[in-house]
Design a protein around this motif. Structure first.
Motif, PDB file in Angstrom:
ATOM      1  N   TYR A   4       8.235 -12.132  -5.606  1.00 12.27           N
ATOM      2  CA  TYR A   4       8.228 -11.047  -6.591  1.00 12.27           C
ATOM      3  C   TYR A   4       7.884  -9.710  -5.926  1.00 12.27           C
ATOM      4  O   TYR A   4       8.546  -8.691  -6.179  1.00 12.27           O
ATOM      5  CB  TYR A   4       7.227 -11.369  -7.697  1.00 12.27           C
ATOM      6  CG  TYR A   4       7.136 -10.311  -8.777  1.00 12.27           C
ATOM      7  CD1 TYR A   4       8.157 -10.144  -9.699  1.00 12.27           C
ATOM      8  CD2 TYR A   4       6.019  -9.477  -8.870  1.00 12.27           C
ATOM      9  CE1 TYR A   4       8.093  -9.172 -10.687  1.00 12.27           C
ATOM     10  CE2 TYR A   4       5.939  -8.501  -9.855  1.00 12.27           C
ATOM     11  CZ  TYR A   4       6.973  -8.351 -10.758  1.00 12.27           C
ATOM     12  OH  TYR A   4       6.891  -7.385 -11.732  1.00 12.27           O
ATOM     13  N   ILE A   5       6.874  -9.713  -5.068  1.00 16.48           N
ATOM     14  CA  ILE A   5       6.490  -8.492  -4.343  1.00 16.48           C
ATOM     15  C   ILE A   5       7.654  -8.013  -3.468  1.00 16.48           C
ATOM     16  O   ILE A   5       7.960  -6.816  -3.414  1.00 16.48           O
ATOM     17  CB  ILE A   5       5.233  -8.746  -3.494  1.00 16.48           C
ATOM     18  CG1 ILE A   5       4.007  -8.915  -4.394  1.00 16.48           C
ATOM     19  CG2 ILE A   5       5.006  -7.611  -2.494  1.00 16.48           C
ATOM     20  CD1 ILE A   5       2.769  -9.409  -3.665  1.00 16.48           C
ATOM     21  N   THR A   6       8.301  -8.943  -2.793  1.00 16.18           N
ATOM     22  CA  THR A   6       9.441  -8.598  -1.940  1.00 16.18           C
ATOM     23  C   THR A   6      10.564  -7.990  -2.762  1.00 16.18           C
ATOM     24  O   THR A   6      11.218  -7.030  -2.331  1.00 16.18           O
ATOM     25  CB  THR A   6       9.942  -9.845  -1.182  1.00 16.18           C
ATOM     26  OG1 THR A   6       8.882 -10.361  -0.364  1.00 16.18           O
ATOM     27  CG2 THR A   6      11.136  -9.521  -0.304  1.00 16.18           C
ATOM     28  N   LYS A  14       0.837  -1.210   0.000  1.00 15.38           N
ATOM     29  CA  LYS A  14       0.000   0.000   0.000  1.00 15.38           C
ATOM     30  C   LYS A  14       0.866   1.253   0.000  1.00 15.38           C
ATOM     31  O   LYS A  14       0.606   2.213  -0.747  1.00 15.38           O
ATOM     32  CB  LYS A  14      -0.922  -0.003   1.219  1.00 15.38           C
ATOM     33  CG  LYS A  14      -1.909   1.140   1.251  1.00 15.38           C
ATOM     34  CD  LYS A  14      -2.855   1.013   2.440  1.00 15.38           C
ATOM     35  CE  LYS A  14      -3.861   2.168   2.455  1.00 15.38           C
ATOM     36  NZ  LYS A  14      -4.791   2.046   3.618  1.00 15.38           N
ATOM     37  N   ILE A  15       1.916   1.252   0.809  1.00 17.87           N
ATOM     38  CA  ILE A  15       2.803   2.412   0.907  1.00 17.87           C
ATOM     39  C   ILE A  15       3.522   2.682  -0.415  1.00 17.87           C
ATOM     40  O   ILE A  15       3.614   3.827  -0.867  1.00 17.87           O
ATOM     41  CB  ILE A  15       3.831   2.196   2.042  1.00 17.87           C
ATOM     42  CG1 ILE A  15       3.117   2.259   3.406  1.00 17.87           C
ATOM     43  CG2 ILE A  15       4.957   3.228   1.981  1.00 17.87           C
ATOM     44  CD1 ILE A  15       3.958   1.757   4.561  1.00 17.87           C
ATOM     45  N   PHE A  16       4.007   1.627  -1.057  1.00 20.25           N
ATOM     46  CA  PHE A  16       4.778   1.789  -2.292  1.00 20.25           C
ATOM     47  C   PHE A  16       3.936   1.612  -3.555  1.00 20.25           C
ATOM     48  O   PHE A  16       4.474   1.580  -4.663  1.00 20.25           O
ATOM     49  CB  PHE A  16       5.946   0.802  -2.308  1.00 20.25           C
ATOM     50  CG  PHE A  16       6.993   1.092  -1.258  1.00 20.25           C
ATOM     51  CD1 PHE A  16       7.714   2.275  -1.277  1.00 20.25           C
ATOM     52  CD2 PHE A  16       7.234   0.190  -0.230  1.00 20.25           C
ATOM     53  CE1 PHE A  16       8.673   2.548  -0.313  1.00 20.25           C
ATOM     54  CE2 PHE A  16       8.193   0.455   0.739  1.00 20.25           C
ATOM     55  CZ  PHE A  16       8.903   1.632   0.703  1.00 20.25           C
ATOM     56  N   LYS A  17       2.618   1.499  -3.376  1.00 16.68           N
ATOM     57  CA  LYS A  17       1.681   1.382  -4.508  1.00 16.68           C
ATOM     58  C   LYS A  17       2.046   0.197  -5.422  1.00 16.68           C
ATOM     59  O   LYS A  17       2.154   0.338  -6.644  1.00 16.68           O
ATOM     60  CB  LYS A  17       1.630   2.695  -5.301  1.00 16.68           C
ATOM     61  CG  LYS A  17       1.079   3.864  -4.497  1.00 16.68           C
ATOM     62  CD  LYS A  17       1.058   5.134  -5.318  1.00 16.68           C
ATOM     63  CE  LYS A  17       0.362   6.263  -4.587  1.00 16.68           C
ATOM     64  NZ  LYS A  17       0.959   6.576  -3.272  1.00 16.68           N
ATOM     65  N   ILE A  18       2.247  -0.946  -4.795  1.00 13.24           N
ATOM     66  CA  ILE A  18       2.591  -2.173  -5.514  1.00 13.24           C
ATOM     67  C   ILE A  18       1.360  -3.067  -5.599  1.00 13.24           C
ATOM     68  O   ILE A  18       0.719  -3.345  -4.589  1.00 13.24           O
ATOM     69  CB  ILE A  18       3.748  -2.916  -4.811  1.00 13.24           C
ATOM     70  CG1 ILE A  18       5.036  -2.095  -4.911  1.00 13.24           C
ATOM     71  CG2 ILE A  18       3.950  -4.313  -5.404  1.00 13.24           C
ATOM     72  CD1 ILE A  18       6.182  -2.632  -4.075  1.00 13.24           C
ATOM     73  N   GLU A  19       1.046  -3.501  -6.810  1.00  6.46           N
ATOM     74  CA  GLU A  19      -0.098  -4.384  -7.001  1.00  6.46           C
ATOM     75  C   GLU A  19       0.203  -5.758  -6.390  1.00  6.46           C
ATOM     76  O   GLU A  19       1.278  -6.319  -6.611  1.00  6.46           O
ATOM     77  CB  GLU A  19      -0.406  -4.539  -8.494  1.00  6.46           C
ATOM     78  CG  GLU A  19      -1.670  -5.331  -8.772  1.00  6.46           C
ATOM     79  CD  GLU A  19      -1.958  -5.425 -10.260  1.00  6.46           C
ATOM     80  OE1 GLU A  19      -2.913  -6.135 -10.623  1.00  6.46           O
ATOM     81  OE2 GLU A  19      -1.223  -4.797 -11.057  1.00  6.46           O
ATOM     82  N   LYS A  20      -0.759  -6.275  -5.634  1.00  8.67           N
ATOM     83  CA  LYS A  20      -0.540  -7.540  -4.930  1.00  8.67           C
ATOM     84  C   LYS A  20      -0.899  -8.724  -5.831  1.00  8.67           C
ATOM     85  O   LYS A  20      -1.912  -9.389  -5.666  1.00  8.67           O
ATOM     86  CB  LYS A  20      -1.349  -7.567  -3.638  1.00  8.67           C
ATOM     87  CG  LYS A  20      -0.868  -6.561  -2.605  1.00  8.67           C
ATOM     88  CD  LYS A  20      -1.570  -6.698  -1.280  1.00  8.67           C
ATOM     89  CE  LYS A  20      -2.970  -6.136  -1.326  1.00  8.67           C
ATOM     90  NZ  LYS A  20      -3.616  -6.123   0.011  1.00  8.67           N
ATOM     91  N   ILE A  21      -0.009  -8.994  -6.786  1.00  8.92           N
ATOM     92  CA  ILE A  21      -0.208 -10.092  -7.724  1.00  8.92           C
ATOM     93  C   ILE A  21       0.208 -11.402  -7.058  1.00  8.92           C
ATOM     94  O   ILE A  21       1.300 -11.515  -6.515  1.00  8.92           O
ATOM     95  CB  ILE A  21       0.611  -9.872  -9.009  1.00  8.92           C
ATOM     96  CG1 ILE A  21       0.195  -8.563  -9.693  1.00  8.92           C
ATOM     97  CG2 ILE A  21       0.468 -11.044  -9.956  1.00  8.92           C
ATOM     98  CD1 ILE A  21       1.070  -8.173 -10.854  1.00  8.92           C
ATOM     99  N   ASP A  22      -0.685 -12.394  -7.094  1.00  9.54           N
ATOM    100  CA  ASP A  22      -0.395 -13.724  -6.527  1.00  9.54           C
ATOM    101  C   ASP A  22       0.059 -13.652  -5.075  1.00  9.54           C
ATOM    102  O   ASP A  22       0.954 -14.379  -4.639  1.00  9.54           O
ATOM    103  CB  ASP A  22       0.685 -14.441  -7.351  1.00  9.54           C
ATOM    104  CG  ASP A  22       0.189 -14.843  -8.719  1.00  9.54           C
ATOM    105  OD1 ASP A  22      -1.030 -15.054  -8.867  1.00  9.54           O
ATOM    106  OD2 ASP A  22       1.011 -14.951  -9.643  1.00  9.54           O
ATOM    107  N   ARG A  23      -0.584 -12.771  -4.314  1.00  3.17           N
ATOM    108  CA  ARG A  23      -0.265 -12.647  -2.888  1.00  3.17           C
ATOM    109  C   ARG A  23      -0.544 -13.980  -2.191  1.00  3.17           C
ATOM    110  O   ARG A  23      -1.497 -14.676  -2.505  1.00  3.17           O
ATOM    111  CB  ARG A  23      -1.124 -11.520  -2.291  1.00  3.17           C
ATOM    112  CG  ARG A  23      -0.906 -11.274  -0.804  1.00  3.17           C
ATOM    113  CD  ARG A  23       0.406 -10.555  -0.532  1.00  3.17           C
ATOM    114  NE  ARG A  23       0.487 -10.173   0.882  1.00  3.17           N
ATOM    115  CZ  ARG A  23       1.108 -10.917   1.793  1.00  3.17           C
ATOM    116  NH1 ARG A  23       1.709 -12.030   1.449  1.00  3.17           N
ATOM    117  NH2 ARG A  23       1.139 -10.523   3.058  1.00  3.17           N
TER     118      ARG A  23
END
Length: 205
Positions: free
Chosen positions: A190-192, A173-182
């Protein structure tokens, strides 16, 4: 003579994959090489590294300031331990469609993938402990890779107190990253990786 032989310590014979992994840490030959970065994550049956087991391992390479999408590993493990209450979190079924392999084979593939890379993870110490527990069951030592925790990176960047921790959802949320395959190992890896690159960029400013 026989008594002497009985007391003499016998040298332990290690499997080839483990000797190959350890050889990656030959500092004389690798001292000047820039370390590869690998973001990784494990999905597990729970949060107790002593009793819970790994369900899947996801890892992805980082080169410079970019994620190398085709440099990735996505493994699913045979579920000798199954906790149906955790399925809503990770979505991994015991009889799912994914090809599943024994935990020893998965860790062998993981070590071959990471070699001497620096590992990046969110609350990475837990994932490292889970890998080390498998190695312990195999009669081997702990992994030797250095690691970076994106939670601690953010904590230090924002000068937050040590007891303040952020989860992946908060940082997305802070870095505006889409949570793909969370909540999949490869998705969270990938998110990390994205969070790591964002923080790395901010540290340079």
């Amino acid at each position: 003579m026989k008594l002497f032989n009985w007391f003499r310590r016998t040298e332990k014979v290690y499997p080839e994959f483990w000797k190959s992994y350890l050889s990656c840490f030959d500092f004389k030959s690798n001292a000047s090489a820039e370390k590869r970065i690998v973001a990784f994550d494990t999905e597990t049956t729970g949060l107790d590294f002593r009793t819970d087991v790994i369900l899947s391992i996801g890892a992805i390479g980082i080169s410079g300031n970019s994620i190398v999408v085709n440099d990735c590993l996505n493994l699913f493990l045979i579920q000798d331990v199954f906790k149906k209450e955790t399925v809503p979190i990770h979505g991994i079924l015991k009889t799912g469609q994914e090809e599943k392999i024994p935990e020893s084979e998965a860790v062998i593939k993981f070590l071959d993938f990471i070699k001497d890379s620096v590992l990046v993870g969110h609350h990475v110490s837990f994932d490292v402990k889970m890998i080390n527990e498998v190695l312990k069951r195999m009669g081997l030592g702990k992994i030797k890779n250095k690691s970076i925790d994106t939670d601690l990176m953010y904590q230090k960047f924002k000068r937050l107190p040590e007891e303040h921790h952020s989860n992946l959802d908060e940082l997305c949320k802070i870095f505006k990253i889409e949570k793909i395959d969370r909540h999949t190992a490869i998705g969270d890896a990938y998110i990390t990786a994205l969070i790591y690159l964002q923080l790395k960029k901010k540290w340079r400013r």
